[in-house]
Structure formats: structure tokens, C-alpha cells
Design a protein around this motif. Structure first.
Motif, short mmCIF file in Angstrom:
data_model
loop_
_atom_site.label_atom_id
_atom_site.label_comp_id
_atom_site.label_asym_id
_atom_site.label_seq_id
_atom_site.Cartn_x
_atom_site.Cartn_y
_atom_site.Cartn_z
N UNK A 116 0.85 -1.20 0.00
CA UNK A 116 0.00 0.00 0.00
C UNK A 116 0.88 1.24 0.00
N UNK A 117 0.61 2.16 -0.92
CA UNK A 117 1.34 3.42 -0.97
C UNK A 117 0.57 4.50 -0.24
N UNK A 118 -0.72 4.54 -0.44
CA UNK A 118 -1.54 5.45 0.36
C UNK A 118 -2.97 4.93 0.41
N UNK A 119 -3.73 5.46 1.36
CA UNK A 119 -5.11 5.02 1.59
C UNK A 119 -5.91 6.26 1.96
N UNK A 120 -7.24 6.15 2.05
CA UNK A 120 -8.02 7.32 2.49
C UNK A 120 -7.61 7.81 3.87
N UNK A 121 -7.30 6.88 4.77
CA UNK A 121 -6.90 7.28 6.12
C UNK A 121 -5.56 8.01 6.10
N UNK A 122 -4.59 7.43 5.39
CA UNK A 122 -3.27 8.07 5.31
C UNK A 122 -3.37 9.42 4.61
N UNK A 123 -4.18 9.47 3.54
CA UNK A 123 -4.33 10.72 2.81
C UNK A 123 -5.00 11.79 3.69
N UNK A 124 -5.99 11.38 4.48
CA UNK A 124 -6.66 12.34 5.37
C UNK A 124 -5.66 12.93 6.36
N UNK A 125 -4.81 12.07 6.90
CA UNK A 125 -3.84 12.53 7.91
C UNK A 125 -2.81 13.46 7.29
N UNK A 126 -2.33 13.11 6.10
CA UNK A 126 -1.25 13.93 5.53
C UNK A 126 -1.79 15.20 4.86
N UNK A 127 -2.99 15.14 4.32
CA UNK A 127 -3.55 16.33 3.66
C UNK A 127 -4.33 17.22 4.63
N UNK A 128 -4.48 16.73 5.88
CA UNK A 128 -5.16 17.51 6.92
C UNK A 128 -6.59 17.88 6.51
N UNK A 129 -7.28 16.90 5.94
CA UNK A 129 -8.69 17.09 5.59
C UNK A 129 -9.27 15.70 5.41
N UNK A 130 -10.60 15.59 5.56
CA UNK A 130 -11.26 14.30 5.42
C UNK A 130 -11.21 13.86 3.96
N UNK A 131 -10.75 12.63 3.73
CA UNK A 131 -10.73 12.05 2.39
C UNK A 131 -11.55 10.76 2.43
N UNK A 132 -12.48 10.63 1.51
CA UNK A 132 -13.33 9.45 1.49
C UNK A 132 -12.74 8.34 0.62
N UNK A 133 -12.16 8.71 -0.52
CA UNK A 133 -11.57 7.69 -1.38
C UNK A 133 -10.42 8.24 -2.21
N UNK A 134 -9.59 7.28 -2.65
CA UNK A 134 -8.41 7.62 -3.46
C UNK A 134 -8.47 6.81 -4.75
N UNK A 135 -7.74 7.28 -5.78
CA UNK A 135 -7.74 6.54 -7.04
C UNK A 135 -6.83 7.16 -8.07
N UNK A 136 -6.87 6.55 -9.28
CA UNK A 136 -6.19 7.05 -10.48
C UNK A 136 -4.77 7.58 -10.24
N UNK A 137 -3.84 6.73 -9.83
CA UNK A 137 -2.47 7.22 -9.66
C UNK A 137 -1.76 7.32 -11.01
N UNK A 138 -0.82 8.22 -11.08
CA UNK A 138 0.01 8.39 -12.27
C UNK A 138 1.43 8.63 -11.76
N UNK A 139 2.42 8.03 -12.42
CA UNK A 139 3.79 8.15 -11.91
C UNK A 139 4.74 8.40 -13.07
N UNK A 140 5.79 9.16 -12.80
CA UNK A 140 6.80 9.42 -13.83
C UNK A 140 8.12 9.73 -13.15
#
Lengths: 431, 207
Positions: A116-140
Motif C-alpha cells: 500500500x502506498x496510500x489510503x483514504x486514512x493516510x491521505x486524510x492525515x497527511x492532507x489535513x482534511x477528510x478524504x473518502x476515497x483515493x484513485x487514479x495514480x500516475x507516476x513518472x
């Protein structure tokens, strides 16, 4: 009870000289700190290409490990160490709150276990806002060898209310910086998503293709500095029919964008727009003649400048995935090979039981882990079967070039992420 | 991130304070209720403070919103009026006009995107400077301070956004401004209509 403002506060706020001084000070600071952005010039691939007598290579296998019920939207980058790092989202179903962003590494011919690279819980904590879902990653991988990961987050509603986030890795994907929100829209920063492979400019900034799909559907190009600040945003298309641009630089100041078409089913074809000024302005998008069933496209440049694309070359549904080549200007498209083709099965009206059997056989043929085949087949039945019939789906391709080898990842019936690699020698043998 | 979180908390608290009707309570009760509201916004739910749920849904509001809503909250709590009624109407009318001109194009109508002017350009600050001067000349202090505050905050990168438009206005402010301005115009029209009717009646009875 209305009290009159204490006279000292009112005098301060309305003092003409002080107010004028405030205007002069603030705008003076703004002017003084203004820096003209560098002209956008695309950085071109500098990979050397081995001699043409290399033996043809064509291999495929699953990149994901089949643990999660549904997988989708892969992306991949080659690290500076020569490994591949793939990312995708996976969970019980698309848009569920248990969906996470996963990653895996390809090294010495094998894919690692998913992590796992990130999750809604991890994203909520790091972005300092409630996140319900994550998706569509792109990498370069950028010119500085750092990995740039963008992914979407949603707080309320569906994907049309997404916003994008950026994290950077200085250690080839082992760890990531705290994600930061990229603010790209003035309307609550919603409805911006990513899909196309990021490109880079000569100054190291990233040219990130993005798109909107709330009310209007159109593609844009974002320029992001090496510090993660947005420098500019350009509209590639407008209206309600085009999305998910794929940008292909041909020279430092010109590029082609291929776009998915979401208009009426009779009109759907891959769209093409051009820029001659590094992406600052684009021509009106026109049809290429390639059918497009409202599905994502992947493309890259061959060493000689020609374009190679992977897309569903069907009018409706995504049961066939084609590898195609065109001239450098995006004309004269030729189908090289169908990488996946379930035309007959898709239209045969399979029921869930028959589909499950066929899917289990296909999974075994593709080399899926034996102990997961039954569960994977059931998951495919769950995601691909409706009351009337079941469908086959090969979509969301993501294509990169590494020297003379190409790496293609795509969603395989929403059950696995499939990895196909081939080289120029193989490609030339097919054309 | 360091300044944006307390600013967001302050703005959401001020907005909630304004939405609650305090008038029937005395000052001490109003203050206590408001402090209680602030503390509530800090309570964690599933590890996330309540105000960060608000932040997830509405994002960071503009500096103009922060300035105006904090002024309104101060009025609700203490009766101290920083913005006169006429200046309030003028400020909201200005944001209404800006919203009508800005949002359709920024959200995809046509190929020109005015939102892009807010990234690293000289043009937008220059135009805002002229509007700020005009507001100064006209004594439209709230509008002037909204512009000055937005540009100052943009210079220091207070919000997550690197676009000046996000400092200047947001859809919640513009939505409120449009509603308020339209209601005011309707009242004006009805008032004029009533006045014309009375004049006609008086003229008719004179005849």
C-alpha cells in the motif's frame, strides 16, 4: 444592539494615507517578487537505443498479486536504478472506501508483492482534511531522477468531484514526501483528474496532462515546478466530449495530444490536438478516424519519432486492445497487433457460470497463482456480469519506453494488472 | 501548511458563528457559545478534527471570505460593526459581477480560461491594484481591504493554492454575494414599482 465601532479601529481602517500606503506596500511587494516563468520547452527522451540486431522480445504476465477483489488504472515508471515501479488502485469495488493505492516493483524479471502506498486514512492525515476515497495514480521519473506520483482524492460524490495530489520520492519509490494538494480549479477545487503520462520541460518542471469531467469534459495541461507549485494551466480542449489527454512531445516546442472521446456513440473517435509553443496554446481537436469506445488511450514516441499507441479499437465496450503505429504527425494509423481480443466471447451472451469457467481457464493460462484463481474468477464475475450477459474488459493502458524496450500495463478484466514488455526488434517484425 | 490550518479553523468558526442566531442572548452567553463552537471544531472524529471534515468538503476559503466573515462574526458576537450596510452591499455587488464574469469561463465555457491569469502573471495584480485604488478613492474600504489582504496573503503563500483567484474569491462567497445582490435588486425594483404606482394613483386622483 448595534454598537458604533470604537473610533480608533474605524479611523485606522479608513485612514486614507494609511490605506494608500498599504496598497503601495502590498502591490510593490507583489511586483518586486514577480519572476517571469521560463519559456516551456519540452525535454526530449535521450535514451540511447541499442543496435537494431537485438533479438525480438515479447513477454507478458501479471504485475499485481490478485489479493484484492478489483484493480484498475495502472501507471508505471522506470526508476534510476533500472527497476519498474507500478502503481494502481484496488479494493472491493471502484470508489469504495476500502480502495487504496498499491505499488509493486519489477526487478530481475519478477514483480514484488503488492504494497500500500496510500489510503483514504493516510491521505486524510497527511492532507489535513477528510478524504473518502483515493484513485487514479500516475507516476513518472523526472530529469532529476526523482519519482513524481500524482493521485486523485474524493471527499464527497464520485470521481467527477476529484482533486489531485502530488508526492515525490527521492529514493526510487521507497518513501514518499507528504502529499500536497494541487489546486487546479476555482470551484471548491473539484473535478480534476489525471491519466496521461506526465512529461517534463527542460527546466525540470512537469507537464501534467489533466482533465475535468463535472459539467464540461475537457483536457488541460498543468505545468508544475520542481517545488510542486503550479506555474500555469492550459486548456487543450473545451466542451463536453473530450478527456484524458496523452501528450507526445515531438520537439522542444511542439507536441501532439491524443484524447479520449466521450461524445455520442456514433461520433466517438480518438481526438488529436497540436501545440507549437510548448503547450501554451493548442489547435482545435479533430478526429483521427480511430474508433474510441469512450476509453483511455496510451501512447509514446518511437525512437524515430513515429507514434505508438495502445487503445480499444472498438466502437463500444473494451473487449479488444490494439497496438497501433502512426506517422510522427499522428496520421496514417496502422494496427500492428491485437494484444487482447475477446470479440466473439464478448458478444456470445455468456451467463455468469460459463463466464466464470472461461475466466478461470484464462487466469490459469496467464499464470495467475493457482490458489487465487477461484477467488479471482468469482471477482471477475462480480464486476463484469450483469443480468443479461458478461463482458470482457481490457482497458486503461499505460505505456512507457525504456531504451528500446516498451512496458505496457493495463487493467485485465478488473482482476489483475497485466504487464507486457516488448522491444523494437519485435515491433519491427510485426509492422 | 503552517498558516492555512489556523486560518481555515478561524474562517469556519466565524461562518458557524454568523449562522447561529445569537441576538436574544446576552454578550456573555454569546461568547460562551462561540468558544464552545470553536472547541467543537477541534474535537477529533476518527482521528480527524471536526474542522478538517469541513475542510475536506469546502476546501480553503478565500482571504476575502475570511475578512468579511470575521467582520460579520465580530458583529454577531459584540455588536461592533466594522462594515457599514452600504459598503457591504457595494462589496457584495462587486463580487457578484466578478463571479458572473469569471466562473462560466473558468469552469469550461470556451477555450479562454480566466483562472490561468491567477498563476504567476503580472496582469492580474496590476488590474487588482487599479481596482483597489478605485475602491480607495470611492471610500469602499471593505473591497479595498479584501483586495489588499488577498494580494498580501498570496505573496506570502498563506493558502495551498498558487493561484491569486483562490485568495480573492471562492464559490461560497460569490454564491452568497449573488443571492444578496439579486434580493437587493428585487427589493429596489419592488420599491420603485410601489413608488411609481403611488405617484400614478396620486396623479390620477388629482386629475
Amino acid at each position: 444592539m448595534i454598537r458604533s465601532t470604537p473610533s480608533s479601529i474605524r479611523r485606522l481602517l479608513t485612514h486614507r494615507s494609511l490605506s494608500l500606503l498599504a496598497i503601495a506596500l502590498v502591490f510593490g511587494l507583489a511586483l518586486r517578487s514577480y519572476q517571469t516563468p521560463t519559456e516551456p520547452r519540452f525535454a526530449l527522451d535521450s535514451d540511447t537505443v541499442p543496435a537494431a540486431h537485438a533479438s525480438p522480445l515479447f513477454e507478458s504476465g501479471f504485475a499485481s498479486d490478485g489479493i484484492t477483489q478489483l484493480v484498475h488504472a495502472p501507471a508505471v515508471a522506470e526508476t534510476a536504478e533500472g527497476k519498474l515501479l507500478a502503481v494502481w488502485f484496488a479494493g472491493s469495488r471502484e470508489g469504495a472506501t476500502d480502495v487504496n493505492i498499491y505499488g509493486a516493483t519489477f526487478e530481475n524479471g519478477e514483480w514484488s508483492e503488492d504494497r500500500i502506498i496510500t489510503s483514504p486514512t493516510l491521505a486524510s492525515q497527511s492532507l489535513k482534511r477528510y478524504i473518502k476515497k483515493v484513485g487514479n495514480p500516475v507516476i513518472a521519473r523526472g530529469p532529476d531522477d526523482r519519482l513524481w506520483l500524482t493521485f486523485v482524492t474524493v471527499t464527497a460524490g464520485g470521481w467527477a468531484t476529484s482533486s489531485i495530489n502530488l508526492a515525490i520520492s527521492d529514493d526510487h519509490g521507497e518513501t514518499w514526501s507528504t502529499p500536497r494538494k494541487l489546486v487546479t480549479s476555482p470551484f471548491l477545487n473539484i473535478s480534476t483528474l489525471v491519466k496521461g503520462t506526465p512529461r517534463f520541460y527542460e527546466d525540470g518542471s512537469m507537464a501534467l496532462p489533466i482533465y475535468h469531467e463535472l459539467i464540461g469534459k475537457f483536457g488541460e495541461l498543468l505545468r508544475v515546478s520542481t517545488d510542486g507549485e503550479i506555474l500555469s494551466k492550459t486548456r487543450i480542449t473545451s466542451g463536453t466530449d473530450s478527456l484524458q489527454p496523452v501528450v507526445l512531445p515531438g520537439a522542444t516546442d511542439n507536441a501532439i495530444a491524443l484524447l479520449r472521446h466521450s461524445g455520442s456513440i456514433d461520433e466517438r473517435e480518438v481526438l488529436l490536438a497540436r501545440t507549437d509553443d510548448g503547450g501554451k496554446t493548442w489547435t482545435e481537436a479533430t478526429g483521427t478516424g480511430l474508433p474510441n469506445p469512450n476509453a483511455a488511450i496510451a501512447a509514446t514516441r518511437l525512437p524515430d519519432g513515429r507514434i505508438m499507441a495502445v487503445a480499444n479499437d472498438t466502437a463500444k465496450d473494451r473487449f479488444r486492445l490494439a497496438l497501433m503505429v502512426a506517422d510522427a504527425d499522428g496520421t496514417n494509423w496502422t494496427t500492428v497487433r491485437h494484444l487482447e481480443d475477446d470479440t466473439i466471447l464478448h458478444h456470445s451472451g455468456l451467463n455468469a457460470d460459463d463466464y466464470g469457467i472461461i475466466m478461470a481457464d484464462a487466469l490459469a493460462d496467464e499464470g495467475a497463482p493457482e490458489d487465487r484463481i477461484a477467488a479471482n474468477a468469482e471477482a471477475a464475475v462480480h464486476s463484469q456480469c450483469r443480468r443479461v450477459s458478461c463482458r470482457f474488459q481490457y482497458d486503461y493502458p499505460y505505456l512507457i519506453r525504456s531504451g528500446d524496450t516498451f512496458h505496457l500495463l493495463y487493467t485485465w478484466n478488473k482482476t489483475y494488472i497485466k504487464h507486457t514488455r516488448f522491444n523494437m526488434a519485435w515491433l519491427e517484425s510485426q509492422i | 501548511m503552517s498558516a492555512v490550518l489556523p486560518l481555515s479553523l478561524l474562517t469556519y468558526w466565524a461562518a458557524l458563528t454568523v449562522m447561529l442566531r445569537f441576538r436574544k442572548y446576552d454578550y456573555n452567553k454569546r461568547l460562551a457559545a462561540s468558544v464552545g463552537l470553536l472547541l467543537f471544531l477541534l474535537i477529533p472524529f476518527n482521528g480527524i478534527p471536526a474542522y478538517q471534515y469541513v475542510r475536506g468538503y469546502v476546501g480553503d476559503l478565500s482571504i476575502s471570505t475570511s475578512i468579511l466573515i470575521c467582520s460579520a462574526a465580530l458583529f454577531r458576537l459584540s455588536g461592533i460593526r466594522l462594515i457599514s450596510a452600504s459598503n457591504c452591499k457595494l462589496t457584495l455587488a462587486a463580487f457578484s459581477i466578478a463571479a458572473i464574469a469569471f466562473y462560466p469561463a473558468a469552469l469550461g465555457a470556451g477555450l479562454f480560461d480566466p483562472y490561468t491569469l491567477g498563476y504567476a502573471s503580472l496582469g492580474m495584480p496590476a488590474v487588482l491594484g487599479m481596482i483597489a485604488l478605485a475602491a480607495w478613492l470611492a471610500g469602499a474600504w471593505p473591497l479595498m481591504w479584501c483586495i489588499v489582504g488577498s494580494v498580501a496573503a498570496f505573496h506570502f503563500g498563506i493558502l495551498e493554492s498558487s493561484n491569486l483567484w483562490d485568495y480573492l474569491m471562492d464559490p461560497l462567497l460569490c454564491g452568497y454575494a449573488l443571492t444578496h445582490t439579486i434580493r437587493h435588486l428585487i427589493r429596489l425594483a419592488r420599491g420603485k414599482l410601489a413608488s411609481d404606482t403611488r405617484s400614478d394613483t396620486q396623479a390620477g386622483s388629482a386629475i
